[in-house]
Design a protein around this motif. Structure first.
Motif, PDB file in Angstrom:
ATOM      1  N   UNK A 266      -8.124  -4.867  -3.125  1.00 53.95           N
ATOM      2  CA  UNK A 266      -8.302  -6.327  -3.095  1.00 53.95           C
ATOM      3  C   UNK A 266      -7.250  -6.897  -3.895  1.00 53.95           C
ATOM      4  N   UNK A 267      -6.725  -6.347  -4.932  1.00 49.47           N
ATOM      5  CA  UNK A 267      -5.623  -7.076  -5.476  1.00 49.47           C
ATOM      6  C   UNK A 267      -4.415  -6.904  -4.589  1.00 49.47           C
ATOM      7  N   UNK A 268      -4.155  -5.660  -4.040  1.00 45.17           N
ATOM      8  CA  UNK A 268      -2.795  -5.752  -2.969  1.00 45.17           C
ATOM      9  C   UNK A 268      -3.186  -6.720  -2.147  1.00 45.17           C
ATOM     10  N   UNK A 269      -4.379  -7.070  -1.392  1.00 43.17           N
ATOM     11  CA  UNK A 269      -4.372  -8.091  -0.393  1.00 43.17           C
ATOM     12  C   UNK A 269      -4.188  -9.641  -0.885  1.00 43.17           C
TER      13      UNK A 269
ATOM     14  N   UNK B 229       3.143  13.463   0.649  1.00 47.04           N
ATOM     15  CA  UNK B 229       2.270  13.876   1.644  1.00 47.04           C
ATOM     16  C   UNK B 229       1.440  12.844   2.092  1.00 47.04           C
ATOM     17  N   UNK B 230       1.643  11.492   1.829  1.00 42.61           N
ATOM     18  CA  UNK B 230       1.116  10.336   2.439  1.00 42.61           C
ATOM     19  C   UNK B 230      -0.256   9.900   1.610  1.00 42.61           C
ATOM     20  N   UNK B 231      -0.654  10.562   0.945  1.00 41.38           N
ATOM     21  CA  UNK B 231      -1.960  10.401   0.142  1.00 41.38           C
ATOM     22  C   UNK B 231      -1.939   9.009  -0.764  1.00 41.38           C
ATOM     23  N   UNK B 232      -2.666   8.419  -0.656  1.00 41.71           N
ATOM     24  CA  UNK B 232      -2.718   6.734  -1.453  1.00 41.71           C
ATOM     25  C   UNK B 232      -3.568   7.160  -2.718  1.00 41.71           C
ATOM     26  N   UNK B 233      -2.777   7.058  -3.739  1.00 41.26           N
ATOM     27  CA  UNK B 233      -3.326   6.953  -5.098  1.00 41.26           C
ATOM     28  C   UNK B 233      -2.974   5.659  -5.893  1.00 41.26           C
ATOM     29  N   UNK B 234      -4.159   4.939  -6.178  1.00 44.74           N
ATOM     30  CA  UNK B 234      -3.958   3.619  -6.777  1.00 44.74           C
ATOM     31  C   UNK B 234      -3.956   3.772  -8.269  1.00 44.74           C
ATOM     32  N   UNK B 235      -3.034   3.193  -9.147  1.00 42.19           N
ATOM     33  CA  UNK B 235      -3.245   3.280 -10.463  1.00 42.19           C
ATOM     34  C   UNK B 235      -4.319   2.394 -11.038  1.00 42.19           C
TER      35      UNK B 235
ATOM     36  N   UNK C 131       0.764  -1.205  -0.067  1.00 39.94           N
ATOM     37  CA  UNK C 131       0.025  -0.044   0.142  1.00 39.94           C
ATOM     38  C   UNK C 131       0.797   1.111   0.025  1.00 39.94           C
ATOM     39  N   UNK C 132       2.083   1.415   0.557  1.00 42.01           N
ATOM     40  CA  UNK C 132       2.671   2.487   1.015  1.00 42.01           C
ATOM     41  C   UNK C 132       3.433   2.862  -0.461  1.00 42.01           C
ATOM     42  N   UNK C 133       3.570   1.696  -0.960  1.00 43.62           N
ATOM     43  CA  UNK C 133       4.262   2.131  -2.408  1.00 43.62           C
ATOM     44  C   UNK C 133       3.634   3.156  -3.292  1.00 43.62           C
ATOM     45  N   UNK C 134       2.207   3.218  -3.180  1.00 43.55           N
ATOM     46  CA  UNK C 134       1.277   4.106  -3.854  1.00 43.55           C
ATOM     47  C   UNK C 134       0.950   5.389  -2.956  1.00 43.55           C
TER      48      UNK C 134
END
Length: 451
Positions: free
Chosen positions: A305-308, A293-299, A286-289
């Protein structure tokens, strides 16, 4: 024919709305849960002719290790031979029928205490007490009566019927191919291995664990992680057996922020404890994305679900578990498998929970015995250290089941109180309970008069 990728057979299962409901009876007679006559019919037409799980192969690790399995008034000895093969025998001396064993143990031979006839662990008659009084005897004709025994996925199966078809044929290719990649034979009981008497019919247990509809009333805390959207579940029908699966993810992802979805995964160990070991890897992914500023942005193409799923695969692979035969969906989704007549299992990559229910030995159809075991895959060096021993509960209600199981424990016994009412003629199933209806359809087929 193109080769099917690992795990793709799940995607080929049938959505709920496509099941043939015309072939299912949604009105189940209540008498089958409390009638002595009905139970006796089950005894002869089901339990005496079906393959049933009687233990785990690792319960009998050495030659001469044995245990007794009893169903109704029928008793069998299961023993590992010197050739490593596990065999089953009727628990009765061939001389005068005396029971040879109780419980479990290890022996080089079985000696009847009545007249001292001795049998090898291969079942052959080795000797008799006072041969001078016995006279000439054909030892080959007086060995223990053997019954079919076989193993699959680490479980020992026994069939009381000497003419039973092979276990592999009874299970079928789909069951064998579907479960083999999970490496169940390498899993170890961890945290819970319990056998206890319940005040309900054994089929009440099977019904309860064959549907998720009761979550809304019995397990409301699970609604945050299990999506009960109509038609969302998928079903596999494999002869007498079946499987159902629903996506395993934080509910209502469309209405939750990504951060809320991540928090939902962090909360999963409260319901699914083994997810805890996956969380460190999940957090790294998760932290890779996250930006500066710590905001999470998934491509696009990446979801919580896929990260889990990826975190689960990498965590288990690092532990040494071969998960190459499992799809990404199987990394997270929990499938519910039912093997007729009395075996239910939820299974995910690296873990499983099994529930079996047996008719009560005293013959009361309003009672049963259930056996619940939690399994985990562990590296070989850690299995003995973390293995949980079987607990035989002697004081009902004293074992500390985890929340969801305790809720089922209470609910099933409450249901039996209602089922005993003579004013009730049948129970009514809904479409979401298709797996329950299928179980009873298979049962009815066994109970039908022979053609």
């Amino acid at each position: 024919m193109a080769q099917i990728a690992p795990g793709d057979w799940i995607r080929n299962t049938v959505p709920l709305d496509e099941l043939d409901f015309d072939a299912l009876n949604l009105k189940i007679p209540v008498e089958r849960y409390s009638s002595l006559g009905f139970q006796e019919h089950e005894r002869t037409r089901v339990w005496m002719i079906v393959w049933q799980i009687v233990g785990r192969a690792d319960e009998l690790p050495q030659a001469g290790d044995w245990k007794v399995y009893t169903i109704f008034d029928q008793s069998f000895i299961i023993v590992r031979g010197r050739d490593e093969k596990i065999r089953g025998f009727v628990n009765a001396c061939r001389h005068r029928g005396n029971a040879l064993c109780e419980g479990k143990g290890r022996a080089k031979r079985f000696t009847c205490p009545y007249h001292l006839w001795t049998f090898g662990i291969d079942g052959k008659l080795q000797g008799v007490g006072r041969p001078d009084l016995v006279g000439s005897i054909d030892k080959d004709a007086h060995g223990l009566v053997e019954v079919p025994v076989d193993t699959f996925a680490g479980f020992i199966f026994l069939n009381p019927d000497p003419d039973a078809k092979p276990l592999a044929e009874a299970l079928g290719r789909s069951v064998i191919d579907g479960l083999s990649p999970y490496k169940l034979d390498e899993m170890t009981p961890v945290g819970m291995d319990v056998r206890e008497e319940l005040n309900c019919n054994w089929k009440v247990v099977m019904d309860a664990f064959s549907e998720g509809y009761h979550i809304i009333g019995v397990h409301p805390e699970l609604l945050s992680v299990i999506d009960l959207q109509a038609g969302n579940s998928r079903h596999g029908v494999y002869g007498d057996h079946g499987m159902a699966v629903s996506p395993f993810e934080v509910k209502n992802t469309a209405n939750c922020s990504v951060e809320q979805q991540v928090q939902g995964v962090r909360d999963l160990p409260g319901t699914f404890p083994t997810v805890a070991e996956v969380l460190p890897m999940f957090e790294q992914m998760v932290n890779r994305y996250r930006d500066a500023a710590g905001e999470l942005m998934l491509p696009k193409g990446v979801t919580v679900r896929t990260l889990l799923q990826q975190a689960t695969r990498e965590t288990l692979t690092l532990k040494g578990l071969d998960v190459s035969g499992l799809s990404d969906d199987q990394m997270g989704d929990s499938q519910g498998w039912f093997l007729f007549p009395n075996f239910f299992m939820t299974i995910r990559a690296g873990e499983a929970t099994t529930i079996m229910a047996f008719p009560h030995p005293d013959g009361d159809p309003n009672r049963c015995v259930w056996h619940v075991t939690a399994y985990m895959w562990l590296p070989t060096a850690f299995r003995a250290e973390h293995r949980t021993d079987l607990v035989e509960v002697t004081e009902p209600g004293t074992y500390p089941y985890f929340l969801a199981l305790q809720q089922d424990y209470d609910q099933m016994q409450r249901q039996q109180v209602g089922l005993r009412n003579r004013g009730m003629k049948h129970i009514s199933l809904i479409r979401e309970e298709a797996s329950v209806a299928r179980f009873h359809a298979v049962l009815d087929r066994y109970l039908a008069d022979p053609a």
